[in-house]
Design an enzyme around this catalytic site. Structure first.
Site, mmCIF file in Angstrom:
data_model
loop_
_atom_site.group_PDB
_atom_site.id
_atom_site.type_symbol
_atom_site.label_atom_id
_atom_site.label_comp_id
_atom_site.label_asym_id
_atom_site.label_seq_id
_atom_site.Cartn_x
_atom_site.Cartn_y
_atom_site.Cartn_z
ATOM 1 N N ASP A 39 0.817 -1.101 0.119
ATOM 2 C CA ASP A 39 0.089 0.076 -0.043
ATOM 3 C C ASP A 39 0.842 1.081 0.088
ATOM 4 O O ASP A 39 2.067 1.191 0.352
ATOM 5 C CB ASP A 39 -0.913 0.052 1.215
ATOM 6 N N GLY A 64 8.492 2.599 5.909
ATOM 7 C CA GLY A 64 7.398 3.048 4.907
ATOM 8 C C GLY A 64 7.516 4.243 4.269
ATOM 9 O O GLY A 64 8.081 5.334 5.184
#
Length: 184
Positions: A39, A64
């Site tokens: 994602d 991330g």
């Protein structure tokens, strides 16, 4: 693995971060990530890096970073540099994922398919700068990298959502359910 276990449909996953960045180019700790990413995983600067003495601590920095914004321009820039045909690059971001996830109305320009279209300027060289991003993330591990194409316009189900590189209109995306039993 595929030879040892031919009955298993192994999936290999790579993100634009894996293609464009490495430990020498990932803009310091902003490039910390734990593969595989599935994602767009961004957060503002203070959530990613924290404050004070921990900002430079690789163990304290969250993993991330966002990459969706640079996916198409990065893939085409790097793909052309490596000699990958444009048709193959298009398949990698359209038909192949649609098949894999059983999204029957995605991945092609044909009657009955959603009119999801991205237009790119193949001769627009530009340098990635977080300050120019539409994201509220405030940093990017791709800071300073030169890309050789730019996404200029995007249509979602036939409606323009990006015009001349700027978001227009209201968000209109919706969750795409994967059909039960889809195997790609």
């Amino acid at each position: 693995m595929a030879e040892a276990f031919p009955h298993i449909d192994f999936r290999r996953e790579v993100t634009i971060g894996h293609l464009l960045a490495d430990y020498t180019t990932a803009s310091g700790l902003g490039g910390k990530v734990n593969p595989p990413l599935r994602d767009h995983a961004c957060c503002k600067d203070e959530r990613k890096f924290g404050e004070g003495e921990h900002r430079d601590d690789v163990f304290a920095v969250k993993s991330g970073f966002g990459g969706t914004e640079y996916l198409l321009a990065g893939l085409v820039s790097e793909g052309r540099r490596r000699g990958v045909p444009l048709g193959r690059l298009a398949d990698l971001v359209t038909a192949a994922p649609a098949r894999r996830y059983g999204l029957r109305n995605k991945g092609d320009l044909a009657v009955g398919f959603d009119a999801d279209i991205a237009l790119v300027d193949p001769d627009h060289r530009w340098v990635v700068r977080a300050e120019d991003s539409e994201s509220s993330q405030e940093y990017t591990p791709f800071e300073g990298q030169e890309l050789t194409v730019k996404v200029t316009d995007t249509f979602l189900r036939g409606t323009r959502v990006l015009q001349d590189g700027k978001i227009v209109g209201e968000p209109s995306g919706r969750y795409q359910s994967r059909p039960v039993g889809a195997t790609g």
